[in-house]
Scaffold this active site. Structure first.
Site, PDB file in Angstrom:
ATOM      1  N   GLU A  99       7.997  -5.136   1.429  1.00 40.75           N
ATOM      2  CA  GLU A  99       7.904  -5.546   0.027  1.00 40.75           C
ATOM      3  C   GLU A  99       6.765  -4.832  -0.706  1.00 40.75           C
ATOM      4  OE1 GLU A  99       8.239  -7.614   2.536  1.00 40.75           O
ATOM      5  OE2 GLU A  99       9.956  -8.933   2.162  1.00 40.75           O
ATOM      6  N   PHE A 161      10.095 -24.357   5.019  1.00 42.62           N
ATOM      7  CA  PHE A 161      10.204 -23.058   5.676  1.00 42.62           C
ATOM      8  C   PHE A 161      10.064 -21.935   4.645  1.00 42.62           C
ATOM      9  CE2 PHE A 161      12.924 -19.498   7.164  1.00 42.62           C
ATOM     10  CZ  PHE A 161      12.095 -19.093   8.201  1.00 42.62           C
ATOM     11  N   GLN A 162       9.176 -21.011   4.915  1.00 40.60           N
ATOM     12  CA  GLN A 162       8.899 -19.862   4.045  1.00 40.60           C
ATOM     13  C   GLN A 162       8.464 -20.270   2.645  1.00 40.60           C
ATOM     14  OE1 GLN A 162      12.200 -17.010   4.495  1.00 40.60           O
ATOM     15  NE2 GLN A 162      10.963 -16.086   6.134  1.00 40.60           N
ATOM     16  N   LYS A 211      15.397 -21.521  -5.122  1.00 41.77           N
ATOM     17  CA  LYS A 211      16.768 -21.186  -4.761  1.00 41.77           C
ATOM     18  C   LYS A 211      17.779 -22.081  -5.473  1.00 41.77           C
ATOM     19  CE  LYS A 211      19.670 -19.900  -0.891  1.00 41.77           C
ATOM     20  NZ  LYS A 211      19.712 -19.553   0.526  1.00 41.77           N
ATOM     21  N   MET A 522     -13.049   9.042   3.469  1.00 40.19           N
ATOM     22  CA  MET A 522     -13.992   8.577   2.455  1.00 40.19           C
ATOM     23  C   MET A 522     -15.045   7.652   3.053  1.00 40.19           C
ATOM     24  SD  MET A 522     -15.010   8.905  -0.516  1.00 40.19           S
ATOM     25  CE  MET A 522     -13.940   9.392  -1.859  1.00 40.19           C
TER      26      MET A 522
HETATM   27  C1  LIG Z   1      -5.778  -1.179   1.674  1.00 38.59           C
HETATM   28  C2  LIG Z   1      -7.134  -0.548   1.783  1.00 38.59           C
HETATM   29  N1  LIG Z   1      -7.906  -0.778   2.861  1.00 38.59           N
HETATM   30  C3  LIG Z   1      -9.134  -0.215   2.964  1.00 38.59           C
HETATM   31  C4  LIG Z   1      -9.608   0.599   1.961  1.00 38.59           C
HETATM   32  C5  LIG Z   1     -10.994   1.231   2.074  1.00 38.59           C
HETATM   33  N2  LIG Z   1     -10.896   2.691   2.091  1.00 38.59           N
HETATM   34  C6  LIG Z   1     -11.068   3.460   0.996  1.00 38.59           C
HETATM   35  S1  LIG Z   1     -10.825   5.070   1.283  1.00 38.59           S
HETATM   36  C7  LIG Z   1     -10.514   4.810   2.902  1.00 38.59           C
HETATM   37  C8  LIG Z   1     -10.186   5.943   3.829  1.00 38.59           C
HETATM   38  C9  LIG Z   1      -8.847   6.500   3.518  1.00 38.59           C
HETATM   39  O1  LIG Z   1      -8.446   7.369   4.542  1.00 38.59           O
HETATM   40  P1  LIG Z   1      -7.304   8.440   4.333  1.00 38.59           P
HETATM   41  O2  LIG Z   1      -6.137   7.797   3.699  1.00 38.59           O
HETATM   42  O3  LIG Z   1      -7.085   9.134   5.605  1.00 38.59           O
HETATM   43  O4  LIG Z   1      -7.925   9.385   3.228  1.00 38.59           O
HETATM   44  P2  LIG Z   1      -9.159  10.417   3.352  1.00 38.59           P
HETATM   45  O5  LIG Z   1     -10.356   9.733   2.774  1.00 38.59           O
HETATM   46  O6  LIG Z   1      -9.339  10.731   4.794  1.00 38.59           O
HETATM   47  O7  LIG Z   1      -8.729  11.572   2.537  1.00 38.59           O
HETATM   48  C10 LIG Z   1     -10.622   3.457   3.215  1.00 38.59           C
HETATM   49  C11 LIG Z   1     -10.450   2.860   4.564  1.00 38.59           C
HETATM   50  C12 LIG Z   1      -8.768   0.790   0.846  1.00 38.59           C
HETATM   51  N3  LIG Z   1      -9.151   1.511  -0.194  1.00 38.59           N
HETATM   52  N4  LIG Z   1      -7.534   0.232   0.791  1.00 38.59           N
END
Ligand SMILES: Cc1ncc(C[n+]2csc(CCOP(=O)(O)OP(=O)(O)O)c2C)c(N)n1
Ligand SMILES: [Mg+2]
Length: 626
Positions: A99, A161-162, A211, A522
Site C-alpha cells: 500500500e 478484525f483488521q 464496509k 547520507m
Molecule cells: C523511511 C526512512 N528511514 C530512515 C531515513 C533516514 N535516512 C535518511 S538518508 C538515509 C540513507 C539512505 O541510503 P540510500 O538510499 O542508500 O541513499 P544514499 O544516501 O546512500 O545515496 C537514511 C537511512 C529516511 N529518510 N527515511
C-alpha cells in the site's frame, strides 16, 4: 445478548467473518448476486434507482475526472474493488505490491500532473501502510485522496478484525479526513474531499469507508452541496495596494534575490516567474521543492539553496537586501539558524497559506495570495531595480568561482558523474526524474538541471526513503510517452523494491539508475562528519564484512550485496551492473533505449560526501567545502 447472536456472521474472502447489523444483510447478497452489473441496473439486483455505496464512490471518482486509482484490496474494501470492475472503461486500477507503494504512485501521478492522486487500501494494516504517503503528501502539499475500507459501523471501536481507527491515526497528517457512517453523505464527502485536496494549499484528504456503508443502498445525488463552513480559503486575489508596495521595494532594492519554493510549482506559476525574472533580472534560488520552477540552466538560476545548496545561492541570500520568498515555508533545511537567515534585508513573503506567514521567520512584508496571481499582477507594473548589474556581477562571480563540482579525475564512477551524464543524455527529452532519499537525492538536486516544473519528484519535507520507484510508476502512468527515471539509492530502493513487480505486471516501463554505494550514504556522511566515522548500522551488506564496522578498504567486487540485477531479473526486468568509468555513458544510453523496465546498477564509492554543506542549525559562515 452476545454480539454473535445480535449480528449474523458474514464471511469475507478470507473465510473470516465480520459482523453486520441484521437489517444490512440483504445488501451483501444483493452485491453477490450479479457482480458484473451495477446494482440498480436491469438484470442487476435491487430497485432501478438505488445503487451501493461502493458504486456511488466509484461513480463520484469518475465524475471528478479520476482515470487511475492505485489500490490494494482486502476484506473491508472488496465492495469498492468489485465496483471498480464495473467501471473498467473509465478508471484504470493499478495494483501496487504494497500500500505504501500505491500511495507513492498516486503521489507520482499527482506531482507530475497537478491533478489529484487517488489511492485505496483495506482497513487495518492496509490503512496503516498508507500513513507514510499521507504524511509525506501533507508536508509537500501534494493533492491526494486516500480511501480506506473500514470495519462495519456496528463493530467500530470493538477491536474488530483488521480494525484501526485510521482517522484518529492520521488526524494530524491530513489536510482533512472523513469517517463516513451514512451512505447518504458519500457524494458530498467525495466532492468536499476533492475540493479540499486541490484548493488553497493542496494536501491529502482521507476518506474512511466502513464496509456496511459500501454495501448500503442509496439513491445518489451527485450534485449534493458541500458543507464546509469552517473551510475558508483566503482570497487568492492579491490586493492592488500590496502589489504596488512590493513593486516599490523591488524598484529600490540593490541586492534582491528570489527564494522560490514548491508553491511556485503548485500554483502553476513557473511561466510567470520566468517573465518576472526576465523583466527584473533578479537572480533565483530554489528550494528542493521549487526545482523546475525556474530553468536550472538559466544564467540567473542560483540552483538550490540551504544545507546542500550552492555556495552562490547561500551567499546571495545572506547578502541580499531584499528576499522575495515565493511559495516557501522557511524549512530548517533551507534556513539553518533562523535568526541569521537573510538577516541583512527586507523579506517579502507571498504564500497562499496564511498560517505560513511569520510561522518560522518574522518578515517585513507579506501577502496571502496565489503566487501565480501575485506574479501576474506584479509583472504588469514592476520595473527592474536600478544598478542591478553590480549585484548580478558579484553573484555571477560566486557562481563561476564555486560551482557544484566533483573529482573528474577519479578513475571509477562517482555518483555526481553518473547523474550529470544522465542529465546530459536526457536534458532534451523532457524526462521526469524521481529519487529516493539520501546523498543520491541531493546530488540529483545539484547536478540535474530541471528546465520545467513537475519533472522533479522527490520526497522533500518528510524525506521518505522508498519514494522513488513507486513515484516513478505514477508519473509514467500519467505520462506514458515520457522517459521516467528513478535515480535511487540502494537503501531507498530496497524499501519499496516489490514495486518492480507492479512495473512488470502493469506494463510500466520505468528506469532505475541505482547509485549503489552499499551504504546508507547520507547517514555515513554524518557519521564521518560528526561521529568520528563510527559506523553504526549503516552498511547494507552482511554483518561479518569488515565494512560493517568501518574496517573495510572500500567495496570489492565479490563483496557486493544484494545482487540487484538478479533481483530485477526475478521481477522480469532487464538490468546491468557497471563499475568502470568507460562503461557509464554507453550503459546509460542502453538503459534509455531499452523498451521495458530497466535497472542500471552503478557501483560507486561510499566515501564521497555531498558538498557544500551547512551543518544543521548553522549559518553560511559555517559552510563546509571539503
Ligand atoms: C523511511 C526512512 N528511514 C530512515 C531515513 C533516514 N535516512 C535518511 S538518508 C538515509 C540513507 C539512505 O541510503 P540510500 O538510499 O542508500 O541513499 P544514499 O544516501 O546512500 O545515496 C537514511 C537511512 C529516511 N529518510 N527515511
Ligand atoms: Mg546508498
Amino acid at each position: 445478548m452476545s454480539r454473535e447472536t445480535a449480528y449474523p456472521k458474514v464471511f469475507d474472502a478470507n473465510g473470516l467473518y465480520f459482523a453486520l447489523a441484521s437489517e444490512e444483510i440483504p445488501e451483501v447478497w444483493n452485491v453477490a448476486s450479479d457482480a458484473s452489473k451495477p446494482t440498480g441496473v436491469a438484470g442487476g439486483p435491487r430497485s432501478p434507482q438505488s445503487v451501493s455505496g461502493a458504486d456511488v464512490l466509484v461513480q463520484a471518482l469518475v465524475n471528478h475526472g479520476v482515470d487511475t486509482v492505485f489500490a490494494y484490496p482486502g476484506g473491508a474494501s472488496m465492495p469498492l474493488h468489485q465496483a471498480l470492475t464495473r467501471f473498467r472503461d473509465k478508471i484504470r486500477v493499478v495494483l501496487p505490491r504494497h500500500e505504501q507503494g500505491g500511495g507513492f504512485a498516486a503521489q507520482g501521478y499527482a506531482r507530475s500532473t497537478g491533478k489529484v492522486g487517488v489511492t485505496m487500501a483495506t482497513s487495518g494494516p492496509g490503512a496503516t501502510n498508507l500513513v507514510t504517503p499521507i504524511a509525506d503528501a501533507k508536508l509537500d502539499s501534494v493533492p491526494l485522496v486516500a480511501i480506506t475500507g473500514q470495519v462495519g459501523t456496528p463493530v467500530i471501536g470493538t477491536d474488530a478484525f483488521q480494525e484501526t481507527p485510521i482517522v484518529e491515526v492520521c488526524r494530524s497528517v491530513t489536510k482533512h479526513h472523513y469517517l463516513v457512517t451514512d451512505v447518504k453523505d458519500l457524494t458530498r464527502v467525495v466532492r468536499e474531499a476533492f475540493y479540499i485536496a486541490t484548493t488553497g494549499r493542496p494536501g491529502p484528504v482521507l476518506i474512511d469507508l466502513p464496509k456496511n456503508v459500501q454495501l448500503a443502498q442509496t439513491i445518489p445525488d451527485y450534485s449534493a452541496a458541500m458543507e464546509l463552513p469552517g473551510y475558508r480559503i483566503e482570497s487568492t486575489e492579491p490586493k492592488p495596494e500590496e502589489i504596488r508596495r512590493v513593486a516599490e521595494v523591488i524598484r529600490k532594492a540593490k541586492r534582491p534575490v528570489i527564494y522560490a519554493g514548491g508553491g511556485v510549482v503548485a500554483a502553476g506559476a513557473a511561466e510567470d516567474l520566468y517573465r518576472f525574472v526576465e523583466k527584473t533580472r533578479i537572480p533565483v534560488a530554489m528550494t528542493l521543492m521549487g526545482l523546475g520552477g525556474f530553468p536550472g540552466e538559466h544564467p540567473l538560476s542560483l540552483d538550490m539553496l540551504g544545507m546542500h545548496g550552492s555556495v552562490y545561492a547561500n551567499y546571495a541570500v545572506n547578502e541580499a537586501d531584499l528576499l522575495l520568498a515565493l511559495g516557501v515555508r522557511f524549512d530548517d533545511r533551507v534556513t539553518g539558524k533562523v535568526s541569521e537567515f537573510a538577516k541583512h534585508g527586507t523579506i517579502v513573503h507571498i504564500d497562499i497559506d496564511p498560517s505560513e506567514i511569520n510561522k518560522i521567520k518574522h518578515v517585513q512584508m507579506s501577502m496571502v495570495s496565489d503566487v501565480k496571481q501575485a506574479l501576474r499582477e506584479l509583472n504588469k507594473i514592476v520595473v527592474p531595480p536600478e544598478g542591478l548589474d553590480e549585484w548580478n556581477k558579484t553573484v555571477q562571480g560566486w557562481k563561476e568561482s564555486e560551482p557544484f563540482t566533483y573529482d573528474r579525475s577519479y578513475d571509477g564512477i562517482l555518483p555526481q558523474h553518473a547523474i550529470e551524464e544522465l542529465w546530459r543524455q536526457t536534458k532534451d527529452r523532457d524526462a521526469i526524474i524521481s529519487t529516493g532519499v539520501g546523498q543520491h537525492q541531493m546530488w540529483t538536486a545539484q547536478f540535474y538541471k530541471f528546465r520545467r516544473p513537475r519533472r522533479w519528484l522527490s520526497s522533500a519535507g518528510l524525506g521518505t526513503m522508498g519514494f522513488g520507484l513507486p513515484a516513478a510508476i505514477g508519473a509514467k502512468i500519467a505520462h506514458p510517452d515520457k522517459l521516467v527515471v528513478d535515480i535511487d539509492g540502494d537503501g531507498s530502493l530496497t524499501m519499496n523494491i516489490q514495486e518492480m513487480a507492479t512495473c512488470f505486471c502493469e506494463k510500466v516501463p520505468v528506469k532505475v539508475m541505482l547509485i549503489n554505494n552499499q551504504h546508507l550514504g547520507m547517514v555515513v556522511q554524518w557519521e564521518d562528519r560528526f561521529h568520528a566515522s563510527n559506523r553504526a548500522h549503516t552498511y547494507l551488506g552482511p554483518i561479518d564484512h569488515p565494512e560493517a564496522v568501518g574496517r573495510g578498504s572500500g567495496i570489492g567486487p565479490e563483496e557486493r550485496y544484494p545482487d540487484f540485477v538478479a533481483i530485477a531479473a526475478g521481477f522480469g526486468w532487464r538490468g546491468r551492473s557497471i563499475r568502470e568509468k568507460g562503461e557509464l555513458s554507453e550503459a546509460i544510453a542502453q538503459m534509455i533505449a531499452s523498451p521495458g523496465p530497466y535497472l542500471l546498477d552503478v557501483a560507486v564509492p561510499y566515501q564521497e560526501h555531498v558538498l557544500p554543506m551547512i551543518p544543521s542549525g548553522m549559518t553560511v559562515r559555517d559552510l563546509i567545502r571539503e
